[in-house]
Design an enzyme around this catalytic site. Structure first.
Site, PDB file in Angstrom:
ATOM      1  N   GLU A 126     -11.365  23.528 -18.691  1.00  0.00           N
ATOM      2  CA  GLU A 126     -11.843  23.242 -20.617  1.00  0.00           C
ATOM      3  C   GLU A 126     -10.314  23.327 -20.874  1.00  0.00           C
ATOM      4  O   GLU A 126     -10.542  23.135 -22.242  1.00  0.00           O
ATOM      5  CB  GLU A 126     -12.225  25.225 -19.791  1.00  0.00           C
ATOM      6  CG  GLU A 126     -13.399  25.580 -19.687  1.00  0.00           C
ATOM      7  CD  GLU A 126     -13.735  25.317 -17.727  1.00  0.00           C
ATOM      8  OE1 GLU A 126     -12.566  25.297 -16.984  1.00  0.00           O
ATOM      9  OE2 GLU A 126     -14.614  25.674 -16.928  1.00  0.00           O
TER      10      GLU A 126
ATOM     11  N   GLU B  93     -16.294  27.721 -11.464  1.00  0.00           N
ATOM     12  CA  GLU B  93     -17.083  29.011 -12.239  1.00  0.00           C
ATOM     13  C   GLU B  93     -18.617  29.957 -10.972  1.00  0.00           C
ATOM     14  O   GLU B  93     -18.573  31.073 -10.739  1.00  0.00           O
ATOM     15  CB  GLU B  93     -17.149  29.259 -13.417  1.00  0.00           C
ATOM     16  CG  GLU B  93     -15.231  29.533 -14.406  1.00  0.00           C
ATOM     17  CD  GLU B  93     -15.900  29.599 -15.154  1.00  0.00           C
ATOM     18  OE1 GLU B  93     -16.058  29.247 -16.365  1.00  0.00           O
ATOM     19  OE2 GLU B  93     -15.311  30.504 -15.923  1.00  0.00           O
TER      20      GLU B  93
HETATM   21  N1  3HC Z   1     -21.444  18.135 -20.318  1.00  0.00           N
HETATM   22  C1  3HC Z   1     -22.060  17.496 -20.142  1.00  0.00           C
HETATM   23  N2  3HC Z   1     -22.433  15.916 -20.101  1.00  0.00           N
HETATM   24  C2  3HC Z   1     -21.220  15.617 -19.600  1.00  0.00           C
HETATM   25  C3  3HC Z   1     -19.982  16.489 -18.817  1.00  0.00           C
HETATM   26  C4  3HC Z   1     -20.583  17.699 -19.759  1.00  0.00           C
HETATM   27  N3  3HC Z   1     -19.770  19.159 -19.037  1.00  0.00           N
HETATM   28  N4  3HC Z   1     -19.681  15.597 -17.669  1.00  0.00           N
HETATM   29  C5  3HC Z   1     -19.924  14.855 -17.695  1.00  0.00           C
HETATM   30  N5  3HC Z   1     -21.282  14.213 -18.647  1.00  0.00           N
HETATM   31  C6  3HC Z   1     -21.991  13.151 -18.898  1.00  0.00           C
HETATM   32  C7  3HC Z   1     -20.739  12.405 -19.770  1.00  0.00           C
HETATM   33  O1  3HC Z   1     -20.345  12.290 -20.624  1.00  0.00           O
HETATM   34  C8  3HC Z   1     -21.443  10.635 -19.231  1.00  0.00           C
HETATM   35  O2  3HC Z   1     -22.299  10.443 -20.023  1.00  0.00           O
HETATM   36  P1  3HC Z   1     -22.624   9.178 -20.551  1.00  0.00           P
HETATM   37  O3  3HC Z   1     -22.982   8.458 -18.840  1.00  0.00           O
HETATM   38  O4  3HC Z   1     -23.978   9.878 -21.311  1.00  0.00           O
HETATM   39  O5  3HC Z   1     -21.899   9.069 -20.779  1.00  0.00           O
HETATM   40  C9  3HC Z   1     -21.961  11.300 -18.075  1.00  0.00           C
HETATM   41  O6  3HC Z   1     -21.483  12.394 -17.712  1.00  0.00           O
HETATM   42  C10 3HC Z   1     -21.122  10.762 -16.398  1.00  0.00           C
HETATM   43  O7  3HC Z   1     -19.461  11.206 -16.639  1.00  0.00           O
HETATM   44  P2  3HC Z   1     -18.296  10.420 -16.734  1.00  0.00           P
HETATM   45  O8  3HC Z   1     -19.017   9.202 -17.409  1.00  0.00           O
HETATM   46  O9  3HC Z   1     -17.189  11.060 -17.183  1.00  0.00           O
HETATM   47  O10 3HC Z   1     -18.589  10.207 -14.928  1.00  0.00           O
HETATM   48  P3  3HC Z   1     -16.884   9.677 -14.012  1.00  0.00           P
HETATM   49  O11 3HC Z   1     -17.887  10.195 -12.426  1.00  0.00           O
HETATM   50  O12 3HC Z   1     -16.253   9.175 -14.534  1.00  0.00           O
HETATM   51  O13 3HC Z   1     -16.502  11.773 -14.038  1.00  0.00           O
HETATM   52  C11 3HC Z   1     -16.530  14.224 -14.610  1.00  0.00           C
HETATM   53  C12 3HC Z   1     -17.385  12.573 -13.777  1.00  0.00           C
HETATM   54  C13 3HC Z   1     -14.938  14.722 -13.750  1.00  0.00           C
HETATM   55  C14 3HC Z   1     -17.225  15.448 -14.246  1.00  0.00           C
HETATM   56  C15 3HC Z   1     -15.983  14.126 -16.032  1.00  0.00           C
HETATM   57  O14 3HC Z   1     -17.400  13.799 -16.749  1.00  0.00           O
HETATM   58  C16 3HC Z   1     -16.007  14.977 -16.574  1.00  0.00           C
HETATM   59  O15 3HC Z   1     -14.471  15.545 -16.428  1.00  0.00           O
HETATM   60  N6  3HC Z   1     -16.208  15.740 -17.680  1.00  0.00           N
HETATM   61  C17 3HC Z   1     -15.979  16.970 -17.438  1.00  0.00           C
HETATM   62  C18 3HC Z   1     -15.483  18.326 -17.003  1.00  0.00           C
HETATM   63  C19 3HC Z   1     -15.333  19.476 -17.850  1.00  0.00           C
HETATM   64  O16 3HC Z   1     -14.660  19.352 -18.748  1.00  0.00           O
HETATM   65  N7  3HC Z   1     -15.532  20.219 -17.414  1.00  0.00           N
HETATM   66  C20 3HC Z   1     -16.044  22.042 -18.267  1.00  0.00           C
HETATM   67  C21 3HC Z   1     -17.007  22.266 -18.840  1.00  0.00           C
HETATM   68  S1  3HC Z   1     -16.863  23.173 -20.466  1.00  0.00           S
HETATM   69  C22 3HC Z   1     -17.018  24.593 -19.479  1.00  0.00           C
HETATM   70  O17 3HC Z   1     -17.507  24.491 -18.396  1.00  0.00           O
HETATM   71  C23 3HC Z   1     -16.798  25.430 -20.368  1.00  0.00           C
HETATM   72  C24 3HC Z   1     -17.560  26.731 -18.684  1.00  0.00           C
HETATM   73  O18 3HC Z   1     -16.321  27.574 -18.714  1.00  0.00           O
HETATM   74  C25 3HC Z   1     -18.347  28.270 -19.097  1.00  0.00           C
END
Ligand code: 3HC
Length: 697
Positions: free
Chosen positions: A126, A106
């Protein structure tokens, strides 16, 4: 302190997001970005701005940990940053390497141009967290790319690679390479924009159009409602995308904001976010540092070519690790290999696997009648019949052949791993690997740590779990480990409910309506009722105090083993797995009620769900209290990945938290005064947490 770095490259300003590991848009990073934008806006020498992350991550989106806390609304918010980008009078280029997800994408959509590295992943995931893009994503994406593609991307949450993003118009430029080359390409692109006199290009000023909009959204709503039972976010997403088409931008943003707020405060979203972090917690073992050296696993051997052994061999082959299936009988090996071939062929015919990949995997699986190939294996997994004497004998044979340092794993679902380990010369190398059936499909792997299991053996097996694409969860040694020990209490209540007046279909129906993939009676008919019967016979000797309804034994005495005999708790038409309620079973239950002197009563769905779910949570609490599970979220993950528990309920422990532990305790105390009340003993941990007003998670 995590923040953003600001630097100048001639007439270009570069804002570098610097919040490892994923550039989550937490408060400090937001402050850094805002400061950078303000500085660039003020500096007359700056003609354009590049916003870039690391080679691994542009940004993983909003910091999920901040949700439902004051930090999420602390200024500058993501909305304020985006409003600032909209107001910038100099072009801003987002340079996307690795991935741009959620709020990260975004942010990139609010920039005026986008350049991406090869194979960068772009997603609005999301929906997987039970929410929707809340920083303009539902309004900008349908204005930038075709509405149907935008809706698909937002409603599925699935990533789009930058190459496809370029075709869709989501990405303006593809860089040749990632890393520092991406920055160089982004700077060159920004320079070109200035040279061509291109100013800010705001998506908010574009129009989202789709032919026959009313019809399009009516169909989208109908399809989404069908596919997303229990999940409110997908339908809300349709509403927001429709607003992007039918309303001015600012009105659409208001719709998005309201729907986001509604979802982010809902239980379903809290449950899905719990699951996100719970999954990432499972690999953290307090006394085993993450950098513990692991043993290399390059070859495997599996003893027993039955359903489990074959499924486990497929897991290894899928991960590119050679597996030798060993069985004493040639017919068993032939049947096992044939089943594997059929399974793969089925996946190929559905178009989910290429024929050449199937062939490659089949060549990784070999078969042998003797144990000689055990000596080449780095891990040997026994998957023979679930009986102590049989497993002891097999383990001793493995012990006499396997090379020093090989891991000796037992695929048991209930037996004492310490007793098994004590029978070999190297108990430190023994570990339990409880795969769930079908092993090549189910994500759960219970990793059973014996009293003598070496730390590096546990670390290696947990890592192997990831390699095999499983969710590996550590369990201590106890009868049934985490999942089946809890299941026993759940089924105990389900059977008591039959005694009292319920039917298999009323119980299964209530639990399925509540969200379980299937109820206990459908499940046992699938797995085979004779298996539970065997376990009960063993229990009767080992734990004569264990009280259970004998109605299940009566069923088995009639040879009603389930789907495989065409009759179980239900009846089945030949070649059809659909359970059909059977009056004969109702008669059998009625006769049993007479035998034990119970007059049937009407039982509401609510009582069925409470009794079954609180039985799970109460035993889960004992399992945590005894240190069998490392944490409540591990117990939740066992049920979410191995037992068809609905993700939007967050797992049995999380569900109990949402009900309120004092309420759960009060209900258990009430059940304690009812039928077979002696089987209800509130877990000390539940009682303690309820008294303190705390939760499991
Ligand atoms: N917020 C907080 N922590 C996050 C995060 C996030 N969005 N994304 C990843 N992390 C953390 C994980 O919990 C993990 O923490 P840890 O080492 O303490 O266990 C660390 O970052 C590494 O994450 P992964 O082990 O998952 O790392 P990968 O490299 O395998 O994957 C990723 C990376 C593809 C970004 C995956 O972490 C993921 O899918 N994250 C979520 C993405 C997501 O859903 N984003 C949307 C968030 S909601 C949003 O943006 C609302 C907006 O519309 C207003």
């Amino acid at each position: 302190m995590s923040s953003a770095d600001y630097s100048l490259q001639g007439r270009l300003a570069v804002i570098t997001l610097n919040n490892p590991p994923v550039n989550g848009l937490g408060h400090e990073l937001r402050s850094g970005i805002m400061a950078g934008l303000e500085q660039a806006a003020k500096d007359g020498a700056v003609k354009a701005v590049v916003v870039i992350g690391s080679a691994k991550a542009f940004s993983g989106g909003a910091d999920i940990r901040e949700f439902n806390t004051p930090k999420s609304s602390a200024t500058p918010t993501l909305h304020q940053i985006i409003a600032t980008l909209d107001a910038m009078q100099k072009p801003v280029v987002a340079a996307i390497g690795g991935f741009a997800m959620g709020g990260g994408l975004e942010l990139a959509l609010a920039c005026h141009y986008r350049i991406a590295a090869p194979r960068a992943q772009l997603a609005l995931p999301e929906v997987k967290l039970g929410i929707l893009p809340g920083a303009g994503g539902t309004q900008r994406l349908p204005r930038l790319i075709p509405v149907a593609d935008a809706l698909r991307m937002i409603a599925s949450g699935e990533p789009v690679p930058s190459e496809k993003g370029k075709t869709l118009g989501l990405v303006d430029e593809l860089a040749d390479a990632a890393g520092s080359d991406l920055l160089a390409a982004a700077l060159a692109y920004a320079d070109r924009l200035i040279a061509e006199g291109k100013g800010p290009r705001r998506i908010r000023d574009m129009t989202a159009r789709v032919d026959n909009a009313a019809q399009f959204f009516e169909r989208a709503r109908a399809e989404t409602a069908k596919a997303s039972r229990g999940y409110p976010a997908p339908l809300e997403i349709v509403t927001c995308v429709e607003a992007a088409v039918s309303k001015p931008f600012d009105e659409g943003i208001k719709v998005e904001r309201a729907r986001f707020e509604h979802l982010v405060n809902g239980t379903e979203s809290k449950a899905l976010r719990h699951m996100f972090f719970a999954e990432r917690q499972t690999s953290k073992i307090p006394d085993i540092p993450e950098d513990t050296p692991v043993r290399p696993i390059k070859r495997s051997a599996i003893i027993g070519a039955g359903t489990m052994g074959g499924g486990i061999a497929m897991c290894f082959a899928n991960a590119g690790i050679p597996a030798t299936l060993i069985d004493a009988k040639q017919e068993a090996l032939d049947r096992g290999l044939e089943t594997i071939r059929k399974n793969y062929a089925g996946t190929v015919s559905k178009g989910r696997l290429k024929q050449e990949d199937m062939d490659k995997r089949m060549t990784l699986i070999s078969a042998a009648l003797d144990y000689a190939s055990v000596k080449d294996a780095d891990i040997v997994i026994e998957a023979v019949f679930e009986r102590m004497d049989v497993k002891l004998e097999v383990l001793k044979r493995i012990d006499s052949i396997a090379r020093p340092g090989a891991i000796l794993a037992t695929n048991t679902s209930t037996l004492d791993v310490d007793k098994l380990a004590a029978s070999v010369s190297r108990p430190q190398d023994v570990i339990g690997t409880h795969f769930f059936s079908p092993a090549n499909v189910m994500r759960l792997l219970e990793v059973v740590r014996g009293a003598k299991t070496a730390k590096d053996v546990l670390a290696t097996t947990m890592k192997l779990g990831k390699t095999l694409r499983k969710v590996a969860i550590v369990s201590g040694v106890c009868d049934g480990f985490i999942g089946n020990r809890m299941l026993e209490k759940y089924v105990q209540q389900a059977l008591f409910l039959l005694d009292e007046g319920a039917t298999p279909q009323s119980i299964d129906g209530a639990l399925q309506k509540w969200g379980l993939a299937m109820g206990p009676f459908t499940m046992y008919d699938m797995a085979g009722n004779d298996i539970g019967w065997e376990v009960r016979k063993r229990r009767a000797l080992e734990r004569p105090d264990f009280v259970y309804s004998k109605v299940a034994d009566r069923l088995c005495e009639q040879g009603r083993y389930g789907q495989k005999t065409g009759r179980g708790w239900y009846r089945y038409e030949p070649g059809n797995r659909k359970p059909i309620p059977d009056p004969e079973v109702e008669q059998l239950i009625a006769a049993y009620r007479k035998e034990i002197g119970i007059a049937p009563r009407a039982i509401a769905d609510e009582e069925i769900v409470e009794r079954c779910m609180y039985a799970l949570a109460n035993e889960g609490a004992n399992i945590i209290d005894e240190g069998i599970a490392l944490r409540a979220s591990d117990v939740d993950m066992v049920y979410l990945t191995g037992y068809g528990f609905p993700p939007y309920r967050g797992g049995p422990m999380f569900y109990a938290d949402t009900v309120g532990l004092a309420n759960v305790l009060a209900a258990i105390e009430r059940f304690g005064k009812g039928y077979q009340g002696g089987t209800w003993k509130p877990s000390p941990l539940l009682a303690k947490l309820a008294a303190a007003g705390k939760t499991f998670n």
